[in-house]
Design a protein around this motif. Structure first.
Motif, short mmCIF file in Angstrom:
data_model
loop_
_atom_site.label_atom_id
_atom_site.label_comp_id
_atom_site.label_asym_id
_atom_site.label_seq_id
_atom_site.Cartn_x
_atom_site.Cartn_y
_atom_site.Cartn_z
N SER A 1 3.46 -0.59 9.63
CA SER A 1 2.49 -1.57 9.12
C SER A 1 2.74 -1.92 7.66
N ALA B 1 0.83 -1.19 0.00
CA ALA B 1 0.00 0.00 0.00
C ALA B 1 0.87 1.25 0.00
N CYS B 2 0.38 2.31 -0.63
CA CYS B 2 1.14 3.57 -0.73
C CYS B 2 0.19 4.73 -0.49
N ALA C 1 -5.57 3.75 4.50
CA ALA C 1 -4.41 3.46 3.65
C ALA C 1 -4.39 2.01 3.18
N ARG C 2 -4.78 1.10 4.05
CA ARG C 2 -4.65 -0.33 3.72
C ARG C 2 -5.88 -0.93 3.07
N LEU D 1 -4.73 4.16 9.24
CA LEU D 1 -4.26 2.84 8.79
C LEU D 1 -5.33 2.14 7.96
N VAL E 1 3.07 0.27 5.08
CA VAL E 1 2.51 1.23 4.11
C VAL E 1 3.62 2.20 3.69
N ARG E 2 3.84 2.34 2.40
CA ARG E 2 4.85 3.28 1.91
C ARG E 2 4.26 4.67 1.89
N LEU F 1 1.82 3.96 10.02
CA LEU F 1 1.69 3.53 8.64
C LEU F 1 2.94 2.77 8.18
N GLU F 2 4.09 3.35 8.42
CA GLU F 2 5.33 2.73 7.96
C GLU F 2 5.62 1.43 8.69
#
Length: 252
Positions: free
Chosen positions: A244, A2-3, A201-202, A198, A246-247, A241-242
């Motif tokens: 987990s 994910a980004c 984003a995901r 989160l 996620v970029r 985020l990072e």
């Protein structure tokens, strides 16, 4: 993987008055929505924020609004389309001067406040904003709410349409933002904001103000710079985020 992009409203001061902690927020976010003087901001503030953003590699976005300093751009206004288009272009052009002086450029456009909410459904005002962006730069991405008239018309005009979600704003069941005048419109609990970030984003989902899980797929996530504790909250969101997987990177 994910980004997601992290954006915040910055440069929201005027003269000696400052609302946002621009320097510290610019160490966390990847895109900066810079006030262009109509709802907040002035020449000195715009120049300072552009220089700080350029130094940190943060993308500079023009946050355009209705001409409403007294109301912080959050009051409903009826502006003729030709006038609104010209004022949108004017704001972008003003910020572009300082972005280029800092060795960067205006990388995208995002409406603010009442204008942002108006162009979700109002085709005439949305078209005026698109016309203003085209007048300034026919290649600028436009940031807005998924499913909005603004993004639909931007895409038809050949402008990159970028979807945005809000970690700290409540959503209606229809996927629009709960009006600020209503209780609970702003989500203030830090843990809740982090978890919502989160999820957005995901999975591209968030729980509405009535408890319904709705789809909100977005490339950029907004954290308001005028929220109390905004810097620490933004830092917690990015770290989570990072951690987990996620970029976090700019879309522009």
């Amino acid at each position: 993987m994910a980004c997601i992009d992290l954006n915040a409203d910055l440069g929201e001061g005027f003269g000696r008055w400052r609302l946002t902690d621009d320097e510290r927020l610019l160490s966390v976010v990847t895109s900066a929505n810079v006030a262009c003087g109509f709802h907040a901001g002035d020449a000195v503030t715009m120049r300072r924020v552009c220089e700080l953003a350029a130094e940190r590699g943060v993308r500079i976005g023009a946050q355009v609004s209705y001409r409403d300093l007294a109301g912080f751009g959050r009051r409903a206004m009826d502006v003729p389309p030709a006038e609104l288009a010209a004022e949108v272009a004017y704001q972008i052009g003003a910020l572009e001067v300082f972005a280029r002086a800092a060795g960067a450029r205006v990388a995208y456009v995002k409406p603010h406040g009442a204008l942002y909410n108006r162009v979700v459904h109002d085709e005439e005002q949305a078209a005026a904003v698109v016309d203003g962006v085209l007048l300034a730069d026919a290649a600028l991405p436009v940031l807005g709410l998924p499913g909005s008239r603004l993004l639909e018309l931007a895409g038809k005009a050949g402008l990159p349409a970028v979807t945005e979600a809000f970690a700290d704003r409540a959503y209606t069941d229809a996927g629009t933002l709960v009006p600020r005048a209503r209780e609970g419109a702003v989500v203030t609990d830090p843990d809740t904001v982090v978890e919502r970030s989160l999820s957005l984003a995901r999975s591209g989902e968030v729980v509405s103000h009535t408890g319904v899980r709705i789809e909100v797929r977005a490339r950029s996530l907004c954290l308001h710079g005028d929220t109390p504790g905004a810097v620490e909250l933004a830092r917690r969101v990015r770290e989570r985020l990072e951690a987990s997987g996620v970029r976090v990177e700019a879309f522009a």
